[in-house]
Design an enzyme around this catalytic site. Structure first.
Site, PDB file in Angstrom:
ATOM      1  N   SER A 127       0.850  -1.185   0.000  1.00 46.61           N
ATOM      2  CA  SER A 127       0.000   0.000   0.000  1.00 46.61           C
ATOM      3  C   SER A 127       0.882   1.229   0.000  1.00 46.61           C
ATOM      4  O   SER A 127       2.044   1.181   0.409  1.00 46.61           O
ATOM      5  CB  SER A 127      -0.933   0.002   1.200  1.00 46.61           C
ATOM      6  OG  SER A 127      -0.160  -0.162   2.361  1.00 46.61           O
ATOM      7  N   ASP A 144       9.135   9.828 -10.572  1.00 44.04           N
ATOM      8  CA  ASP A 144       9.244   9.257  -9.230  1.00 44.04           C
ATOM      9  C   ASP A 144      10.078   7.974  -9.285  1.00 44.04           C
ATOM     10  O   ASP A 144       9.686   6.928  -8.757  1.00 44.04           O
ATOM     11  CB  ASP A 144       7.836   8.961  -8.678  1.00 44.04           C
ATOM     12  CG  ASP A 144       7.853   8.641  -7.186  1.00 44.04           C
ATOM     13  OD1 ASP A 144       8.887   8.880  -6.528  1.00 44.04           O
ATOM     14  OD2 ASP A 144       6.832   8.116  -6.686  1.00 44.04           O
TER      15      ASP A 144
HETATM   16  N1  LIG Z   1       1.701  -4.719 -10.683  1.00 46.61           N
HETATM   17  C1  LIG Z   1       2.082  -5.057  -9.442  1.00 46.61           C
HETATM   18  N2  LIG Z   1       2.257  -6.341  -9.104  1.00 46.61           N
HETATM   19  C2  LIG Z   1       2.641  -6.688  -7.830  1.00 46.61           C
HETATM   20  N3  LIG Z   1       2.865  -5.796  -6.851  1.00 46.61           N
HETATM   21  C3  LIG Z   1       2.698  -4.484  -7.140  1.00 46.61           C
HETATM   22  C4  LIG Z   1       2.310  -4.047  -8.443  1.00 46.61           C
HETATM   23  N4  LIG Z   1       2.247  -2.710  -8.436  1.00 46.61           N
HETATM   24  C5  LIG Z   1       2.578  -2.332  -7.190  1.00 46.61           C
HETATM   25  N5  LIG Z   1       2.838  -3.394  -6.393  1.00 46.61           N
HETATM   26  C6  LIG Z   1       3.227  -3.364  -4.966  1.00 46.61           C
HETATM   27  O1  LIG Z   1       2.461  -2.407  -4.271  1.00 46.61           O
HETATM   28  C7  LIG Z   1       3.290  -1.371  -3.722  1.00 46.61           C
HETATM   29  C8  LIG Z   1       2.611  -0.011  -3.902  1.00 46.61           C
HETATM   30  O2  LIG Z   1       2.434   0.229  -5.290  1.00 46.61           O
HETATM   31  P1  LIG Z   1       2.459   1.675  -5.951  1.00 46.61           P
HETATM   32  O3  LIG Z   1       3.787   2.285  -5.710  1.00 46.61           O
HETATM   33  O4  LIG Z   1       2.026   1.596  -7.376  1.00 46.61           O
HETATM   34  O5  LIG Z   1       1.327   2.378  -5.116  1.00 46.61           O
HETATM   35  P2  LIG Z   1       1.189   3.866  -4.588  1.00 46.61           P
HETATM   36  O6  LIG Z   1      -0.082   3.925  -3.802  1.00 46.61           O
HETATM   37  O7  LIG Z   1       1.291   4.795  -5.722  1.00 46.61           O
HETATM   38  O8  LIG Z   1       2.447   3.954  -3.643  1.00 46.61           O
HETATM   39  P3  LIG Z   1       3.300   5.219  -3.182  1.00 46.61           P
HETATM   40  O9  LIG Z   1       2.402   6.126  -2.427  1.00 46.61           O
HETATM   41  O10 LIG Z   1       4.364   4.565  -2.323  1.00 46.61           O
HETATM   42  O11 LIG Z   1       3.855   5.838  -4.411  1.00 46.61           O
HETATM   43  C9  LIG Z   1       4.597  -1.476  -4.507  1.00 46.61           C
HETATM   44  O12 LIG Z   1       5.696  -1.099  -3.757  1.00 46.61           O
HETATM   45  C10 LIG Z   1       4.661  -2.942  -4.864  1.00 46.61           C
HETATM   46  O13 LIG Z   1       5.266  -3.646  -3.806  1.00 46.61           O
END
Ligand SMILES: Nc1ncnc2c1ncn2[C@@H]1O[C@H](COP(=O)(O)OP(=O)(O)OP(=O)(O)O)[C@@H](O)[C@H]1O
Length: 536
Positions: free
Chosen positions: A25, A137
């Site tokens: 998350s 980022d």
């Molecule tokens: N396509 C995917 N498959 C598996 N795990 C994923 C995938 N996309 C993201 N994750 C996991 O979920 C976590 C959070 O994803 P992401 O960075 O896209 O979300 P976010 O809400 O934008 O996070 P942040 O606020 O940290 O930028 C990632 O660090 C990764 O571990």
């Protein structure tokens, strides 16, 4: 800027997907493993509350559409809003580089893995940038490896901060601006220009800043305990953030990269020198890191292998051969030919020049004698590709090493000219046309042979002190030098004068951080080869 996310419970299913466990998350939502109700297809479902103050899914779905089909770009399977949930169904990936690095328990990552990361991430940025999108980022947590069979591919994720840098209406690059703005990016790897310039002077991110973030990440992975400003974790107060910025701003590339192969410092400096709208030379840097991997015995492949094989296996091509092109089938010689070969072996006269195995001096002398005595031998020395050779030996680095040896053994200008022609072919054999360390060693050997075979040699690239890069040559100045060298090569009055021109050629390319040979540089080499082979 963080605010409480509305706390509606996450439903069991959304759209056509059953939600399974949470994968991770972030600030604006969570990601779940989910399965398609009808097809059983498993995806990563990125969920976000529609009332979240930072509704990144809304933007991300547009960016994902733009990058579909690219290597290392996750497939977007479905997207929608159901109730209060905005979702993106994305290709399910493996762990992030951050997670791999942390769990490795090592202080640094191995050079082979870092070279692969460099090659892949630069190629990913090239693809995204060519589609008009900046990532903004770049960090270890936003690079994830694929699931088998794609575990050797690094994927970019999290396009929540991405932006189009090509205006869709004018088709032009966005303009830089002095307007005061909030910082966009991450504390650890965002470029100095977009993160740490003085108050109100933050620069707008552009392609160069994505690339600089990659450079900082690579250096971080090779530095014990990482870059110094990352060691206290994410800053929690304004004063901690200010301290981090100060440290990052004042860190000099030569200090950050002390003890690392020079390519990392050169890459960082290159990124920082790029102009706001300048298109980076992605291909050149991919090739530079490929050359670095080859020079260190790791082969040309950019496949990311994790966990990394032990050092001795990484360097031994015999056990590493699954990552190399397959060895051609060796067929038995046609009937009758074997007899001829055996007869030929019996007829060989090895009496006089036979070297005593183990006596290095004698072996070397025997080699020199044969190379000097027989021009045909000289030619085959320059291009030892007639017979079967391991594919790894067909690399630019291998060819350059062979040519350097040929130059050192040459006894006349014709042989030197032949080697220079071979050098031009080798330099052009991949897209980068950069002077690698092996190419500089060739230039040094050539200079030595032309100027005075007895001089002590300071290699032109190594001799350049790190601070010399402040005197980096301007592209126009470099072009002028190359044009003058082309003119002077015709008028040079002997080998010593030619040697001086060769030295100037090496020094000028060495002062350019990109070590790029321009078309005028190639013209000089071609004229030099011609002059050596056909003395006036
Ligand atoms: N396509 C995917 N498959 C598996 N795990 C994923 C995938 N996309 C993201 N994750 C996991 O979920 C976590 C959070 O994803 P992401 O960075 O896209 O979300 P976010 O809400 O934008 O996070 P942040 O606020 O940290 O930028 C990632 O660090 C990764 O571990």
């Amino acid at each position: 800027m963080s605010g409480p996310a509305p706390d509606d419970p996450i439903p069991r299913h959304i759209g056509n997907y059953y939600l399974q466990h949470c994968l991770g998350s972030g600030f604006s939502g969570s990601i779940h493993r989910a399965q398609h109700i009808h097809t059983g297809h498993v995806v990563a479902l990125k969920l976000q509350h529609v009332d979240h103050e930072c509704p990144t899914n809304r933007y991300e779905r547009a960016f994902y559409s733009c990058i579909q089909g690219g290597v290392g770009m996750p497939t977007l399977w479905a997207t929608g809003v159901e109730g209060v949930w905005d979702y993106l169904a994305l290709e399910l990936l493996g762990p992030s580089l951050d997670s791999l690095y942390r769990h490795s328990g090592k202080e640094t990552m191995d050079l082979r893995s870092v070279c692969c990361i460099a090659m892949q991430l630069i190629a990913r940025l090239e693809f995204m940038h060519h589609r008009g999108i900046l990532h903004r980022d770049i960090q270890l947590g936003n690079c994830a490896i694929g699931l088998p069979p794609n575990q050797g591919t690094i994927y970019m994720i999290d396009f929540g901060f991405s932006k189009q840098y090509i205006d869709p209406f004018t088709r032009r690059h966005i303009q830089d601006s002095n307007v005061k703005r909030d910082f966009i990016g991450n504390y650890w790897f965002s470029s100095v220009a977009v993160h740490c310039k003085g108050r109100g002077k933050l620069l707008f991110p552009s392609r160069r800043d994505d690339l600089e973030a990659v450079a900082l990440m690579l250096i971080h992975l090779l530095t014990p305990r990482g870059l110094s400003w990352t060691r206290n974790g994410v800053p929690k107060t304004d004063s901690a953030h200010e301290r981090l910025k100060r440290e990052k701003r004042h860190a000099r590339p030569e200090d950050l990269c002390a003890g690392l192969p020079s390519e990392f410092e050169e890459f960082l400096r290159y990124c920082r020198r790029l102009a706001f709208q300048e298109c980076p030379d992605y291909g050149m840097w991919v090739e530079t890191f490929r050359d670095l991997a080859v020079e260190n015995g790791f082969g040309e492949s950019d496949t990311f292998i994790w966990p990394p094989p032990p050092e001795d296996i990484r360097k031994a091509s015999a056990t590493f051969e699954q990552y190399l092109p397959t060895r051609p089938l060796i067929l038995a010689p046609p009937p009758g030919e074997l007899d001829g070969i055996l007869q030929g072996l019996r007829d060989l006269d090895l009496a006089d020049t036979q070297a005593v195995i183990g006596d290095l001096a004698q072996v070397r002398d025997a080699g020199v004698l044969r190379a000097r005595g027989d021009p045909a031998n000289r030619a085959s020395n320059s291009n030892n590709m007639n017979g079967y050779a391991w594919p790894i030996n067909n690399t630019k680095a291998y060819k350059l090493k062979q040519l350097t040896q040929q130059v050192s053994l040459a006894v006349d200008n014709a042989a030197l000219g032949e080697a220079v022609s071979g050098f031009v072919v080798a330099l052009r054999s991949n897209t980068s046309k950069t002077m690698t360390r092996d190419a500089f060693l060739f230039i040094d050997a050539l200079y030595k042979q032309l100027a005075d075979p007895s001089v002590f040699l300071i290699p032109s690239r190594q001799s350049r002190s790190r601070s010399d890069t402040s005197k980096a040559v301007d592209p126009r100045e470099k072009q002028d030098v190359m044009v003058r060298l082309c003119r002077d090569v015709r008028a040079a009055k002997g080998n010593r004068a030619l040697g001086d021109l060769v030295r100037e050629f090496g020094d000028t390319i060495g002062k350019d951080a990109r070590h790029w040979v321009t078309k005028e540089g190639f013209a000089f080499l071609a004229l030099l080869a011609e002059r050596l082979q056909n003395p006036c």
